[in-house]
Scaffold this active site. Sequence first.
Site, short mmCIF file in Angstrom:
data_model
loop_
_atom_site.label_atom_id
_atom_site.label_comp_id
_atom_site.label_asym_id
_atom_site.label_seq_id
_atom_site.Cartn_x
_atom_site.Cartn_y
_atom_site.Cartn_z
N MET A 14 0.86 -1.20 0.00
CA MET A 14 0.00 0.00 0.00
C MET A 14 0.89 1.24 0.00
O MET A 14 1.82 1.34 0.80
CB MET A 14 -0.91 0.02 1.24
CG MET A 14 -1.96 -1.06 1.24
SD MET A 14 -3.19 -0.82 2.55
CE MET A 14 -2.25 -1.18 4.02
N CYS A 16 -0.72 4.58 -0.80
CA CYS A 16 -1.53 5.80 -0.77
C CYS A 16 -2.91 5.48 -0.21
O CYS A 16 -3.25 4.32 0.02
CB CYS A 16 -1.68 6.39 -2.17
SG CYS A 16 -2.53 5.25 -3.27
N CYS A 19 -4.95 2.96 -2.11
CA CYS A 19 -4.60 1.56 -1.83
C CYS A 19 -5.39 1.06 -0.62
O CYS A 19 -5.93 -0.05 -0.63
CB CYS A 19 -3.11 1.42 -1.51
SG CYS A 19 -2.04 1.98 -2.81
N TYR A 68 -2.24 -6.54 -3.92
CA TYR A 68 -1.40 -6.38 -2.73
C TYR A 68 -1.17 -7.75 -2.09
O TYR A 68 -1.81 -8.73 -2.48
CB TYR A 68 -2.08 -5.43 -1.72
CG TYR A 68 -2.50 -4.14 -2.35
CD1 TYR A 68 -1.63 -3.06 -2.42
CD2 TYR A 68 -3.77 -4.01 -2.92
CE1 TYR A 68 -2.01 -1.87 -3.03
CE2 TYR A 68 -4.16 -2.84 -3.54
CZ TYR A 68 -3.28 -1.77 -3.59
OH TYR A 68 -3.65 -0.61 -4.21
N CYS A 129 -25.47 19.33 21.01
CA CYS A 129 -24.95 20.07 19.85
C CYS A 129 -26.07 20.53 18.94
O CYS A 129 -26.20 21.71 18.64
CB CYS A 129 -23.94 19.21 19.10
SG CYS A 129 -23.21 20.09 17.72
N CYS A 134 -24.07 23.80 19.50
CA CYS A 134 -23.40 24.32 18.30
C CYS A 134 -24.37 24.87 17.27
O CYS A 134 -24.19 26.00 16.78
CB CYS A 134 -22.59 23.22 17.61
SG CYS A 134 -22.05 21.83 18.60
N CYS A 551 5.16 40.19 -2.85
CA CYS A 551 3.75 39.85 -2.98
C CYS A 551 3.28 38.93 -1.86
O CYS A 551 2.35 39.22 -1.15
CB CYS A 551 3.45 39.21 -4.33
SG CYS A 551 3.79 37.46 -4.44
N CYS A 552 3.94 37.80 -1.70
CA CYS A 552 3.31 36.76 -0.89
C CYS A 552 4.35 35.96 -0.11
O CYS A 552 5.54 36.16 -0.23
CB CYS A 552 2.51 35.85 -1.79
SG CYS A 552 3.40 35.42 -3.28
C1 LIG Z 1 -24.17 26.94 23.62
C2 LIG Z 1 -23.20 25.88 23.19
C3 LIG Z 1 -22.49 26.03 22.01
C4 LIG Z 1 -21.60 25.04 21.60
N1 LIG Z 1 -20.92 25.22 20.43
C5 LIG Z 1 -20.05 24.28 20.01
C6 LIG Z 1 -19.36 24.42 18.78
O1 LIG Z 1 -19.54 25.39 18.05
N2 LIG Z 1 -18.48 23.45 18.41
C7 LIG Z 1 -18.26 22.35 19.19
O2 LIG Z 1 -17.45 21.50 18.83
N3 LIG Z 1 -18.90 22.18 20.37
C8 LIG Z 1 -19.79 23.11 20.79
N4 LIG Z 1 -20.47 22.93 21.97
C9 LIG Z 1 -20.19 21.72 22.77
C10 LIG Z 1 -20.91 20.48 22.18
O3 LIG Z 1 -22.25 20.77 21.99
C11 LIG Z 1 -20.74 19.31 23.15
O4 LIG Z 1 -19.36 19.10 23.38
C12 LIG Z 1 -21.31 18.00 22.60
O5 LIG Z 1 -22.61 18.19 22.12
C13 LIG Z 1 -21.29 16.93 23.69
O6 LIG Z 1 -21.82 15.72 23.20
P1 LIG Z 1 -22.10 14.50 24.20
O7 LIG Z 1 -22.61 13.40 23.32
O8 LIG Z 1 -20.96 14.26 25.07
O9 LIG Z 1 -23.27 14.99 25.15
P2 LIG Z 1 -24.81 15.47 24.81
O10 LIG Z 1 -24.88 15.87 23.39
O11 LIG Z 1 -25.11 16.42 25.86
O12 LIG Z 1 -25.62 14.12 24.94
C14 LIG Z 1 -25.88 13.53 26.17
C15 LIG Z 1 -27.29 12.97 26.13
O13 LIG Z 1 -27.45 12.07 27.23
C16 LIG Z 1 -28.77 12.16 27.70
N5 LIG Z 1 -28.79 11.63 29.08
C17 LIG Z 1 -28.27 12.19 30.20
N6 LIG Z 1 -28.45 11.37 31.26
C18 LIG Z 1 -29.08 10.28 30.79
C19 LIG Z 1 -29.53 9.06 31.40
N7 LIG Z 1 -29.30 8.81 32.70
N8 LIG Z 1 -30.17 8.16 30.62
C20 LIG Z 1 -30.37 8.38 29.29
N9 LIG Z 1 -29.96 9.50 28.67
C21 LIG Z 1 -29.32 10.43 29.41
C22 LIG Z 1 -29.08 13.64 27.61
O14 LIG Z 1 -30.48 13.86 27.55
C23 LIG Z 1 -28.36 14.03 26.31
O15 LIG Z 1 -29.24 14.01 25.19
C24 LIG Z 1 -21.40 23.88 22.40
C25 LIG Z 1 -22.12 23.73 23.60
C26 LIG Z 1 -23.01 24.70 23.99
C27 LIG Z 1 -23.79 24.51 25.25
#
Ligand SMILES: Cc1cc2nc3c(=O)[nH]c(=O)nc-3n(C[C@H](O)[C@H](O)[C@H](O)COP(=O)(O)OP(=O)(O)OC[C@H]3O[C@@H](n4cnc5c(N)ncnc54)[C@H](O)[C@@H]3O)c2cc1C
Length: 554
Positions: A14, A16, A19, A68, A129, A134, A551-552
Site C-alpha cells: 500500500m 496511498c 490503496c 497487494y 450540539c 453548536c 507579494c506573498c
Molecule cells: C451553547 C453551546 C455552544 C456550543 N458550540 C459548540 C461548537 O460550536 N463546536 C463544538 O465543537 N462544540 C460546541 N459545543 C459543545 C458540544 O455541543 C458538546 O461538546 C457535545 O454536544 C457533547 O456531546 P455529548 O454526546 O458528550 O453529550 P450530549 O450531546 O449532551 O448528549 C448527552 C445525552 O445524554 C442524555 N442523558 C443524560 N443522562 C441520561 C440518562 N441517565 N439516561 C439516558 N440518557 C441520558 C441527555 O439527555 C443528552 O441528550 C457547544 C455547547 C453549547 C452549550
Amino acid sequence: MAELEQLELDVQGMTCDSCALHVTKALESVAGVQNARVPGWESGRAQVTADGDVAAEELAAAVQSAGYKARVANRKPLQSATQASGSPDGEYDLMVIGGGSAGFAAAIKGAELGQRVALVEAGTIGGTCVNVGCVPSKTLIRAMEQYHLAGSHPFRGVHTTAGHLSWSQVLDQKDKLVADMRQSRYVDVLAAYPEVTYLQGHARLTGGNGVEIDGQAYAPGTVVIATGARPWAPPISGLAEAGYLTSTTAMDLRERPDSLVVLGANAVGLELAQTFARAGTTVTLVELLPRIAPFEDEEISEALTDYLQAEGMRIVTGVTTEHVERQGGRTYLTGRQGGNEVVLEAERLLVATGRRPNTTEMGLEEAGIRLGSRGELLVNDRLQTDNPAVYAAGDVLGKDMFVYVAAYGGTLAAENALTGAGRLYDTSAIPRVTFTDPQIASAGLTEAQAATEGYDVRVSVLPMAQVPRALAAHDTRGLIKLVVDRETDRLLGAHVLAPEAGEIIQTAVLALRFGLTTKQLRETMFPYLTNVEGFKLAVLALEKDVSLLSCCAG
Ligand SMILES: Cc1cc2nc3c(=O)[nH]c(=O)nc-3n(C[C@H](O)[C@H](O)[C@H](O)COP(=O)(O)OP(=O)(O)OC[C@H]3O[C@@H](n4cnc5c(N)ncnc54)[C@H](O)[C@@H]3O)c2cc1C
C-alpha cells in the site's frame, strides 16, 4: 452463523489512501466479512471483523486479487461482552447511554462491528450540539454578523443603513434549522442502522453490567456512558431566587431583552454576549478572572477586549460576584472588584460559567465507578472506567467539551469496549474555536503554558494587517501568534484572532499532530490571497521582517 472474530492482517504494497480503499473493499467482498478497515495505508495493517469460519487464505486471496500481499497475523474471538459477562438476557452486546454526539458515534461503531446495540436517551434525540449547542448558537451568531455588517461597520469603513431586525423571525429560522438537522443527522441516520435499537428512558447502572431503564432491567455485554453535561451556575447568594438565563434558555427568548448582564467570559458567554449586543441589547460582560477568554493566550484576550468594547460592549473583569437580586423587573448583581464594590444591573442575567457532567442519579458509585470533584467520570487512557464493563466518552468526562472530541471518543470507547482493541484516547492536538467576530482559534500550548512546561521557546506575533487577504477585505482585525520549541524547531502552539480563524487553525493542528518543524512549514506553499497564508507569514516572521516581502509568503 459462526461466532464473530476479530482479525488483524499485515498488508504489503500500500502506498496511498486509494490503496487503503482498495484493500478495504477487497476484504469486504469476502462472504462472511462484517466489516473491514485499514487504519491509514502507512500502518501496513488491516482489521477485519468476520464470521469464525472465514478462512485466512480467502482474505489473503482477496487482497492479492486487488494487487497487494496480505497474511493474517492475528485472530481472536470478537469480545462480545454478552458472552464475556454471561449476560442473562443476551439481548444487547452494547448499551450506549445518551443519544448525543458521543452516543451516536458509539452506537454507529457498534453497528459497524456487527453488534446488537441499544441507544438510550432520556431527553431529546441528538443531545446538546444539535438541539441547544453548536447548531442554534452558530446560526444566531451568523445572523447577527450579517445584520451587523449591513450596519455601520467601524473596521471596514462601510456605512450602510442597518436593515430592520425581526428577532422572532431569526428565532423561527433557528428553530427550523435545529428541527431539520435533528431529523437528517440523527433520526434518519438511526433508521439506517437496523442493528441499533433506540430506547427512550432514563438509564441507571445497577452494578456489574446491569442497567435499569425506567424500571426495566437489562444486562448488556458492555456499556458506554455518554450522558453529556448541563449548564452549571456557581453557588451565589440570591441567584436561584432571582432566576437567571442559561445558554439554553437565552437562545429561546422570544422577547429580546433591552439589557443583559452576562456572567462568564469563556466561549459560550463571549459568543452569546456579542450575539445579543449586535442584535441591539445593551450588554455588560462580567468575568471572575483578570481577562476575558482567560484560557487563551494573553495577546488574544487583550485584542478581543478592544474589538468588543469598540462595538459598545461593557467589559468588567476580576469581579467576584457576591449577591444577585431581582427587583422591579431588573436583576442586580453585586460583587467585588479589587477592594471595591460593584453593582451591575440589567433586565436579564445570563449565567455562562461552565457546564457540569450529567452523572447524578445514575447509580455510578454502586457500579464501582469513580467521579472527580466536578462530577466527571474518571476513565483510563482507553476510556474505560473502574468498572471493566463500562466505558465513557464525551462531555461527561468533564473536559475538552467539543462535539468532534465527543464523536471521536464515542467511536473509540465502543471499539475498545467491544473488541478489546485497547486504542489510546489521543487528545494531543485539539482545535478550539470561539465563534466571536473576529473568531478565536487555537491549538496546543500558549506561551505561558510552554514556559510552565519548561520549554525554551521562540514566539512570532503577526498582526493580520500584514496579511494581504485581510488588506483586500479591508478587515485587518486580529493577529496570529505561534509558539515554537527552540530545541526541536517544532510548533508547540498556534493562537489566531481573525475573521474565520477556525479555517486557519486546522493547518496548525496538522503541524502539531504530525510534529512538523517550522523549516518544513517554510518549505510548504500556501495559496495567495487567503487568510491561511497568514499562518505561513507568521512562520516566516520567526526569521525575517515579512513587511519586506513583495507579494506573498511564497
Ligand atoms: C451553547 C453551546 C455552544 C456550543 N458550540 C459548540 C461548537 O460550536 N463546536 C463544538 O465543537 N462544540 C460546541 N459545543 C459543545 C458540544 O455541543 C458538546 O461538546 C457535545 O454536544 C457533547 O456531546 P455529548 O454526546 O458528550 O453529550 P450530549 O450531546 O449532551 O448528549 C448527552 C445525552 O445524554 C442524555 N442523558 C443524560 N443522562 C441520561 C440518562 N441517565 N439516561 C439516558 N440518557 C441520558 C441527555 O439527555 C443528552 O441528550 C457547544 C455547547 C453549547 C452549550
